[in-house]
Design a protein around this motif. Structure first.
Motif, PDB file in Angstrom:
ATOM      1  N   ASP B 129      35.004  29.855  34.958  1.00  0.00           N
ATOM      2  CA  ASP B 129      35.819  31.064  34.986  1.00  0.00           C
ATOM      3  C   ASP B 129      36.275  31.296  36.414  1.00  0.00           C
ATOM      4  O   ASP B 129      35.463  31.272  37.336  1.00  0.00           O
ATOM      5  CB  ASP B 129      34.982  32.253  34.491  1.00  0.00           C
ATOM      6  CG  ASP B 129      35.838  33.493  34.336  1.00  0.00           C
ATOM      7  OD1 ASP B 129      36.247  33.783  33.206  1.00  0.00           O
ATOM      8  OD2 ASP B 129      36.122  34.159  35.352  1.00  0.00           O
ATOM      9  N   HIS B 131      37.116  33.820  38.126  1.00  0.00           N
ATOM     10  CA  HIS B 131      36.624  34.964  38.903  1.00  0.00           C
ATOM     11  C   HIS B 131      35.185  34.828  39.379  1.00  0.00           C
ATOM     12  O   HIS B 131      34.554  35.795  39.813  1.00  0.00           O
ATOM     13  CB  HIS B 131      36.843  36.262  38.132  1.00  0.00           C
ATOM     14  CG  HIS B 131      38.301  36.595  38.080  1.00  0.00           C
ATOM     15  ND1 HIS B 131      39.057  36.366  36.959  1.00  0.00           N
ATOM     16  CD2 HIS B 131      39.143  37.057  39.026  1.00  0.00           C
ATOM     17  CE1 HIS B 131      40.319  36.683  37.218  1.00  0.00           C
ATOM     18  NE2 HIS B 131      40.401  37.097  38.464  1.00  0.00           N
ATOM     19  N   CYS B 348      35.395  42.575  35.217  1.00  0.00           N
ATOM     20  CA  CYS B 348      34.474  42.160  36.281  1.00  0.00           C
ATOM     21  C   CYS B 348      34.939  42.656  37.648  1.00  0.00           C
ATOM     22  O   CYS B 348      34.217  42.537  38.633  1.00  0.00           O
ATOM     23  CB  CYS B 348      34.308  40.650  36.280  1.00  0.00           C
ATOM     24  SG  CYS B 348      35.846  39.736  36.471  1.00  0.00           S
ATOM     25  N   CYS B 411      40.747  43.275  29.483  1.00  0.00           N
ATOM     26  CA  CYS B 411      41.143  42.489  30.657  1.00  0.00           C
ATOM     27  C   CYS B 411      41.972  41.296  30.225  1.00  0.00           C
ATOM     28  O   CYS B 411      42.935  40.922  30.886  1.00  0.00           O
ATOM     29  CB  CYS B 411      39.907  42.019  31.413  1.00  0.00           C
ATOM     30  SG  CYS B 411      40.323  40.912  32.751  1.00  0.00           S
ATOM     31  N   VAL B 412      41.594  40.692  29.100  1.00  0.00           N
ATOM     32  CA  VAL B 412      42.273  39.468  28.668  1.00  0.00           C
ATOM     33  C   VAL B 412      42.520  39.440  27.162  1.00  0.00           C
ATOM     34  O   VAL B 412      43.290  38.641  26.658  1.00  0.00           O
ATOM     35  CB  VAL B 412      41.491  38.223  29.139  1.00  0.00           C
ATOM     36  CG1 VAL B 412      40.193  38.084  28.396  1.00  0.00           C
ATOM     37  CG2 VAL B 412      42.306  36.947  29.055  1.00  0.00           C
TER      38      VAL B 412
HETATM   39  S1  SF4 Z   1      36.497  40.638  32.818  1.00  0.00           S
HETATM   40 FE1  SF4 Z   1      38.452  39.576  32.770  1.00  0.00          FE
HETATM   41  S2  SF4 Z   1      38.588  38.438  34.659  1.00  0.00           S
HETATM   42 FE2  SF4 Z   1      36.461  39.060  34.384  1.00  0.00          FE
HETATM   43  S3  SF4 Z   1      35.477  37.313  33.398  1.00  0.00           S
HETATM   44 FE3  SF4 Z   1      36.162  38.710  31.774  1.00  0.00          FE
HETATM   45  S4  SF4 Z   1      38.205  37.998  31.214  1.00  0.00           S
HETATM   46 FE4  SF4 Z   1      37.709  37.047  33.182  1.00  0.00          FE
END
Ligand code: SF4
Lengths: 215, 466
Positions: B129, B131, B348, B411-412
């Motif tokens: 991932d 991030h 996150c 977020c996604v």
């Molecule tokens: S919160 Fe969003 S950016 Fe963070 S790990 Fe989950 S999908 Fe990825």
């Protein structure tokens, strides 16, 4: 992994900066589509109409770029998420080489893991190639818009006789040329890994001890 | 001995073997996994007849595909339940610690790593991932990897990595009141662009960084990848150490002592040379918000959206035009006053306790605008429980927010929770890409306080005078 040595194919200009991997493959496809079918969903939002038919305005749906094997992209191609499915999606469309002034770093690395060659060329060269391709598209002659990417010699040969050279990291180049499997390769270093672990346990015991382990 | 950067000190401690000029086989101390592909990656290497080499250095949690509605037990759809079940089965059979649904430790992987004391200074941390750069706030080299590399780490506990160049980003001076870590990092991205950090490991330093609490540092490092850098790190200091002490997986006893002794050496030596340097004057910063579909398309909330003539190239001009069309906005227009329909406080980036406290302080005693649907999705079960023990959930709920279960959520939208086409959302997450929160959804990235104020006003406002 499929070898990459010399590859000749139609090249298409893809003049968009900061193409992110969300745009290349949507997250719900990542989780739900088999790897072999990932290409069907590449650039979904722009390639497909809401009813699922092909969008005739999308460049890779149009003649003569339908059979593209080489993408000539713009700055920071493949930025954003680490999803390797973006590479699978592009590869699934028959593309084996992406040439751009710069790339998202994780995407760049992921290409090499999948037999796809990302090449960095200066911005001016990219613009020149994109312009040539757009100008020649009208002829609908595939030969006029086909490039030959030669990883052995690290050259790109164009039908307009302005050829380019490029550079790929030696290790990555060899892996692609020989289609090597990175895990298999690293496992040859097992003794070094074991030695590192043993030494690390003495030097940094706090890495190795935690509540799920017996004391 | 030559002066070395923080990055070089940590990197050199993890070199198993030098493979080529600037390419090393790097040992990985912490491998974090999640539900999106995690179970399958373990399955794939086991199919090959390989074992997970160091299950004790590997940790997993379901976060991407889990539902976040109150009372959830899995995903929204059967396929998501299958994904979670596969992660459960594969981690169990391989001896990998899973922070499972229903447990007090589940949450977004980048929230629970530091929170559990798994992400430690001086370590190498990877996750499938992008991030993963978040964990750099602890003083770690932490970066995102692809699926093939995930399998490589599972099988070998190492990665072949090219050593990046180093960049020093100094946040100098003191931030004015109402300016958060999110604003600092958005300002940097606006300044250097989404590719400005490509090929670099960033070290953030300066008085404004030293003044940040640990959670704000995590927010800041979270967006390193949004300026192109796989790695963004902050030297560990007393704030880091105090924050890590007594966490479930933090070292204990003698191990703690020897760890903090080592961590105190993890600073860039004076005179250490960086390949690139950037200074941001924090005294000039204000709250930021994105107007487009790339994190670099960002302005101070008090500014107007740039004119197309200000674009640096024809490609950028086209990108701006495309972004404006998608976002339904005009060049030159004020961003303040833009009506919104959705607010998402989570991800996150900004779903930790401090984020929720700041948002709640804005909201306290007020009401979400009638036409706005607003969600709070805490980053972890621990955050959720702590917030509840402080009564923050009541503040949100009374104001008309939905108080949900931990996960990635809006977020996604991997779990099926989406913003409708054409709807405009102020979001505390990290990506405003086209379609990120759902096909046709329009995302404005901002801090928790900005998002909270937008929910109340029903439009984009400057939270400082709202
Ligand atoms: S919160 Fe969003 S950016 Fe963070 S790990 Fe989950 S999908 Fe990825």
């Amino acid at each position: 992994m499929e070898k990459f040595e010399v590859f000749t194919a139609v090249a298409a200009p893809f003049v968009h900066a900061n193409v992110d991997t969300d745009r290349i493959i949507r997250i719900e496809r990542c989780a739900r589509v088999a790897r072999k079918d990932m290409g069907l969903w590449a650039f979904e939002a722009e390639r497909l109409m809401p009813d699922g038919t092909q969008n005739p305005d999308f460049i890779l749906n149009r003649d003569p770029f339908k059979s593209t094997g080489i993408l000539i992209a713009s700055e920071n191609f493949g930025c954003g998420s680490s999803r390797e499915m973006a590479v699978w999606a592009i590869a699934g469309m028959g593309i084996r080489c992406v040439i751009a002034p710069s790339f998202g770093e994780i995407f760049f690395g992921n290409c090499f893991q999948n037999g796809l060659l990302p090449i960095q060329l200066p911005h001016e060269d990219i613009t020149a190639i994109q312009t040539q391709l757009l100008n020649r598209a009208a002829t609908n002659d595939h030969q006029q818009i086909s490039l030959t990417v030669n990883l052995i010699q690290q050259t790109i040969v164009t039908p307009w006789r302005h050829d380019y050279s490029f550079h790929v990291d030696p290790l990555r180049r060899i892996s692609l040329l020989e289609g090597l499997d990175p895990i298999g390769l690293t496992l040859k270093s097992l003794p070094a890994i074991e030695a590192f672990e043993a030494q690390s346990k003495g030097r940094r015991p706090w890495i190795w001890t935690h509540p799920t382990l017996p004391a | 001995m030559t002066a070395r950067t923080l990055f070089e000190k940590v990197w050199s401690q993890h070199v198993v073997e030098n493979l080529a000029l600037d390419v090393d086989l790097l040992f990985i101390d912490r491998h974090l996994m999640h539900d999106l592909g995690g179970g399958d990656a373990i399955f794939q290497i086991r199919q090959r007849g390989l074992k997970v080499r160091q299950p004790n250095l590997t940790f997993a949690t379901p976060d991407h595909v889990v539902e976040t509605a109150p009372g959830r037990t899995g995903g929204i759809a059967p396929w998501a339940d299958d994904t979670i079940a596969l992660l459960r089965k594969q981690t169990h059979e391989s001896g990998i610690h899973l922070f499972d649904l229903g447990q007090n430790s589940q949450g977004i992987i980048h929230v629970i790593g530091p929170e559990q004391g798994i992400s430690l200074p001086g370590t190498t941390i990877v996750c499938g991932d992008s991030h993963t750069c978040t964990h750099g706030a602890m003083g770690a080299i932490a970066f995102g990897i692809g699926t093939t590399e995930v399998q490589h780490v599972l099988a070998t506990q190492t990665l072949q990595q090219k050593k990046p160049k180093t960049m020093r980003v100094e946040f100098a001076g003191k931030t004015p009141p109402g300016v958060a870590a999110k604003d600092m990092i958005l300002a940097l991205i606006g300044h250097i662009g989404t590719a400005g950090g490509t090929g670099y490991a960033i070290e953030y330093c300066g008085t404004a960084i030293e003044a940040l609490d640990m959670e704000s540092r995590l927010t800041l490092c979270n967006l390193s990848i949004e300026c192109g850098a796989k790695v963004g790190m902050i030297a560990p200091d007393q704030i880091t150490i105090d924050w890590l002490k007594d966490r479930p997986f933090s070292p204990k006893g003698d191990n703690w002592q020897s760890a903090i002794q080592y961590w105190s050496t993890l600073i860039s030596d004076s005179g250490a040379v960086f390949d690139k340097s950037v200074v941001i004057d924090c005294s000039k910063l204000s709250p930021y918000i994105t107007w487009g579909t790339s994190p670099e398309q960002v302005i101070s909330v008090t500014q107007t959206i740039p004119l197309l003539e200000e674009a640096g190239s024809s490609v950028q001009k086209q990108a701006w035009q495309d972004a404006l069309d998608y976002m339904g906005l005009q060049a030159g227009q004020q961003i303040i006053g833009t009506p919104i329909q959705r607010v998402f406080i989570g991800s996150c980036t900004n779903s930790r306790l401090n984020d929720l406290r700041l948002a709640a302080a804005v909201i306290q005693g007020r009401q979400v605008a009638n036409h706005v649907t607003a969600w709070v999705v805490p980053g972890s079960m621990q955050v959720k429980h702590q917030a509840e023990s402080e009564g923050l959930d009541q503040i949100f709920k009374t104001a008309g927010f939905e108080w949900r279960e931990p996960g990635c959520s809006l977020c996604v939208g991997a779990n099926g929770e989406l913003i409708a086409p054409g709807e405009r959302c102020v979001s505390t997450s990290n990506r405003n890409f086209t379609g990120r929160q759902g096909p046709g959804a329009r995302t404005h990235l901002a801090s928790p306080e900005m998002a909270a104020a937008a929910a109340l006003a029903g439009k984009i406002v400057d939270h400082r005078n709202f």
